[in-house]
Design a protein around this motif. Sequence first.
Motif, PDB file in Angstrom:
ATOM      1  N   THR A  68       0.712  -1.163   0.060  1.00 45.66           N
ATOM      2  CA  THR A  68       0.083  -0.004   0.030  1.00 45.66           C
ATOM      3  C   THR A  68       0.824   1.322  -0.063  1.00 45.66           C
ATOM      4  OG1 THR A  68      -1.831  -1.219   1.289  1.00 45.66           O
ATOM      5  CG2 THR A  68      -1.737   1.118   1.279  1.00 45.66           C
ATOM      6  N   PHE A  69       1.812   1.464   0.605  1.00 40.58           N
ATOM      7  CA  PHE A  69       2.687   2.459   0.884  1.00 40.58           C
ATOM      8  C   PHE A  69       3.555   2.707  -0.532  1.00 40.58           C
ATOM      9  CE2 PHE A  69       6.768   4.470   2.407  1.00 40.58           C
ATOM     10  CZ  PHE A  69       6.254   5.741   2.831  1.00 40.58           C
ATOM     11  N   ASN A  70       4.138   1.886  -1.186  1.00 40.84           N
ATOM     12  CA  ASN A  70       4.552   1.863  -2.407  1.00 40.84           C
ATOM     13  C   ASN A  70       3.488   2.267  -3.254  1.00 40.84           C
ATOM     14  OD1 ASN A  70       7.253   0.932  -3.732  1.00 40.84           O
ATOM     15  ND2 ASN A  70       5.572   0.257  -5.249  1.00 40.84           N
ATOM     16  N   ARG A  71       2.222   1.903  -3.451  1.00 43.65           N
ATOM     17  CA  ARG A  71       1.435   2.424  -4.241  1.00 43.65           C
ATOM     18  C   ARG A  71       1.342   4.088  -4.185  1.00 43.65           C
ATOM     19  NH1 ARG A  71      -3.718  -0.218  -2.582  1.00 43.65           N
ATOM     20  NH2 ARG A  71      -4.951   0.973  -4.209  1.00 43.65           N
ATOM     21  N   LEU A  72       1.106   4.468  -2.772  1.00 46.81           N
ATOM     22  CA  LEU A  72       0.914   5.771  -2.467  1.00 46.81           C
ATOM     23  C   LEU A  72       2.204   6.664  -2.926  1.00 46.81           C
ATOM     24  CD1 LEU A  72      -0.526   8.235  -1.286  1.00 46.81           C
ATOM     25  CD2 LEU A  72       0.686   7.348   1.039  1.00 46.81           C
ATOM     26  N   LEU A  73       3.290   5.761  -2.706  1.00 48.60           N
ATOM     27  CA  LEU A  73       4.644   6.876  -3.263  1.00 48.60           C
ATOM     28  C   LEU A  73       4.756   6.923  -4.675  1.00 48.60           C
ATOM     29  CD1 LEU A  73       7.635   5.038  -1.044  1.00 48.60           C
ATOM     30  CD2 LEU A  73       6.654   7.500  -0.936  1.00 48.60           C
ATOM     31  N   PHE A  74       4.045   5.690  -5.249  1.00 48.77           N
ATOM     32  CA  PHE A  74       4.323   5.870  -6.670  1.00 48.77           C
ATOM     33  C   PHE A  74       3.506   7.142  -7.410  1.00 48.77           C
ATOM     34  CE2 PHE A  74       3.335   4.883 -11.306  1.00 48.77           C
ATOM     35  CZ  PHE A  74       4.371   4.138 -11.667  1.00 48.77           C
TER      36      PHE A  74
END
Length: 371
Positions: free
Chosen positions: A287-293
């Motif tokens: 989830t955090f990686n999706r947000l960062l993207f």
Amino acid sequence: MTILLLSICILITVIHFGYYIIVFNFFNFSKTSQKTKNTIPVSVIVCAKNEEENLKTYLPFLVKQKYDDFELVLINDRSYDETATIFEEYEQKYDFVKVVTIQETDYFYGNKKYALTLGIKAATNDCLLFTDADCKPNSDYWIQEMANQFTGDTKIVLGYGAHQNVSKSFLNKIIRYETVMTALQYFSFAKIGIPYMGVGRNLMYSKAVFLKNKGFHQHIRVMSGDDDLLINQIANKQNTDICFDENSHTVSPPKKDWKSWATQKRRHISTASLYKPVHQFLLGLYTFNRLLFWLVLPASLIYIENTNYQLIITGLIAIKLISEYIVVGIASKKLNEKGLFLLIPVLDICLLFFQLYIFLYNKINKPYKWS
């Protein structure tokens, strides 16, 4: 600074690639195990609180299941509508229906787990199949399809609980997209050998395993989690399998407004902090990686002036979108979810920020009690 930003963009894309191309394809390229037709006795368990209208609609689909040996355990969880009357009628009409009535107690007020525990103890059979009062089996062979996977060391079977397709509703598309993505995750992790949750709308497990692990004891004071927290506690590589054949699905009506759906998701998201550390890490990283993207790559594309670097970042964004279309498209087709494909990036962004809103809201106003 430019090189650092570019490196971060590449790392974010690599992590995304790892989830979508490696992890999620464990489900996409899997097949439901073709096992011998099982005839093990099954107890289907439905817990209802003030579900009069839903019971009138959906109970007929449960009693007509084409399976040789099953009982239907109906739990009346302190209802004050006509639920008790409906249950009594079914118990009188069908000899395989058993009714369990829960009395009001102060200690367990509002906790579905107490009602389920009494229903489980009253069940005759070891093989327990759970669904909700507002769920309809997708076929008359729902029990059979799920039971076929309950063999050998397999004592937990994770099924798919779909939501009805409502035309011309963007909210419905997001709800169904979220359902697909949740299933894609828990099916994939189960195939890898680290199962972490199931959905109570369509879940099978052993009564013996439930009692051996002291049932809901570890999280009895948590208002939700009768499905995901229990599976997080008792499931492992050896005892868990998945079932996603179309005949094994259940279908339930989705929430009709954002407020109702937000309330439901607040409850679901609140249990994730109680998962095992490895599950929290893997799901949190995703989830955090999706947000960062979506925060870093578009901003980097604007900030970086080097044309070659801009082309690289554009390529990384393209990789993400293409991989999402392919992987989520395959999963949607596999789960017979229609009408989502063209909107996948839009739905993903909307779902991401909706989940972020729910997460932050829960931090400010913790959900203590659920009806």
